[in-house]
Enzyme design. Structure first.
Site, mmCIF file in Angstrom:
data_model
loop_
_atom_site.group_PDB
_atom_site.id
_atom_site.type_symbol
_atom_site.label_atom_id
_atom_site.label_comp_id
_atom_site.label_asym_id
_atom_site.label_seq_id
_atom_site.Cartn_x
_atom_site.Cartn_y
_atom_site.Cartn_z
ATOM 1 N N CYS A 75 -1.745 -4.266 1.494
ATOM 2 C CA CYS A 75 -2.359 -3.121 0.825
ATOM 3 C C CYS A 75 -3.780 -2.944 1.360
ATOM 4 O O CYS A 75 -4.620 -3.834 1.187
ATOM 5 C CB CYS A 75 -2.387 -3.392 -0.681
ATOM 6 S SG CYS A 75 -3.234 -2.120 -1.622
ATOM 7 N N CYS A 190 -2.253 3.213 4.639
ATOM 8 C CA CYS A 190 -1.744 2.852 3.308
ATOM 9 C C CYS A 190 -0.316 2.445 3.555
ATOM 10 O O CYS A 190 0.438 3.168 4.237
ATOM 11 C CB CYS A 190 -1.811 4.039 2.350
ATOM 12 S SG CYS A 190 -0.890 3.782 0.807
HETATM 13 N N1 DGL Z 1 -0.212 0.687 -0.650
HETATM 14 C C1 DGL Z 1 -1.602 0.742 -0.941
HETATM 15 C C2 DGL Z 1 -2.449 0.688 0.346
HETATM 16 O O1 DGL Z 1 -2.029 0.219 1.394
HETATM 17 C C3 DGL Z 1 -2.160 1.763 -1.901
HETATM 18 C C4 DGL Z 1 -1.350 2.503 -2.902
HETATM 19 C C5 DGL Z 1 -2.109 2.811 -4.193
HETATM 20 O O2 DGL Z 1 -2.907 3.763 -4.233
HETATM 21 O O3 DGL Z 1 -1.884 2.076 -5.165
HETATM 22 O O4 DGL Z 1 -3.593 1.087 0.331
#
Ligand code: DGL
Length: 265
Positions: A75, A190
């Site tokens: 993330c 993301c």
């Molecule tokens: N999957 C997350 C990232 O790589 C973010 C998603 C969210 O906003 O919770 O930043």
């Protein structure tokens, strides 16, 4: 005797599964625990201090509970904010992080026009700015913060209808056409976004390279594990833990498709 402690893969929701599937491919014998802080999803809009505090507390508990041999923070939003503090607080556990793939994008671009598609949090981070200064100072880097794309990716993954217009509104800012040059790389900063790549390709006004870092993250995990990588199949199931304790059968089915058993409490 192989170390049967799990590798913990973390995200706020389903996005980290893009990394888990690459890790599974490169490390077929590894025992994987997927943890989603879905009670906080989407974290891209959280104020930095609140999110930082939440992550520090959450990981204290996760490390106690899972005793992982390594942690992958799949993330960008979480790692660009708290990666360093987490490493400092838990020096005994190796962390593999996820940061916007600005360096590889700067190495590959022909036009010098790169866009970074990310959550509003990742776009705001000092970490992201410093990646641009260090590795892409000769490029024109456009930061595109998307409010809704992580949620749209989850809807798409769950088989719900997501209209082209909704996706287009989130990605249109990535395409720059100036002085006879066009954006040629969009960094997917993301981990949710690679689930939408086919839709992006269809909607994009011209073809670009959509840069997904998942494989590079999985390769980094292989390097970090080194000799500690499992050399024989684990007899333990790969498990998924969601902080909101969801009970719904469709999520169970979806996770089963990634080889994960949803643990409900
Ligand atoms: N999957 C997350 C990232 O790589 C973010 C998603 C969210 O906003 O919770 O930043």
């Amino acid at each position: 005797m192989s170390d049967v402690r799990p590798v913990l893969i973390f995200d706020s929701g389903l996005g980290g599964l893009t990394v888990l599937r690459e890790a599974r491919y490169l490390l077929p014998y590894e025992r994987l625990h997927y943890v989603a802080d879905d009670a906080a999803f989407p974290i891209g809009r959280w104020p930095e201090q609140d999110l930082h505090d939440r992550l520090m507390k959450l990981f204290d508990g996760l490390i106690r509970e899972h005793d992982p041999k390594a942690i992958v923070i799949a993330c960008n939003t979480a790692f660009t904010l708290a990666g360093e503090a987490l490493r400092d607080a838990h020096p005994e556990v190796p962390f593999v992080g996820t940061v916007p793939a600005i360096k590889p994008a700067a190495e590959r671009t022909s036009s010098g026009l790169i866009s970074v598609l990310a959550t509003p949090g990742t776009v705001r981070r000092a970490y992201t700015r410093s990646l641009i200064e260090s590795f892409a100072s000769k490029c024109h880097v456009r930061l595109v913060g998307s409010d809704n794309l992580a949620e749209l990716a989850e809807m798409h993954l769950r088989g719900e209808e997501v209209f082209d217009a909704a996706i287009s509104a989130e990605i249109s800012g990535c395409f720059l056409d100036q002085d006879g040059k066009r954006t040629d790389i969009v960094v997917l900063a993301c981990t949710h976004y690679p689930f939408l790549t086919n839709r992006f390709r269809k909607i994009a006004p011209w073809p670009v390279d959509w840069l997904d870092p998942a494989e590079a993250i999985a390769r980094q995990l292989v390097r970090v594990l080194g000799q500690a990588a499992a050399s024989e199949p684990s007899h333990e199931p790969d498990e998924a833990f969601f902080t909101s304790s969801p009970q719904n059968p469709s999520l169970k089915r979806l996770l089963a498709g990634f080889g994960l058993t949803l643990i409900t409490r």
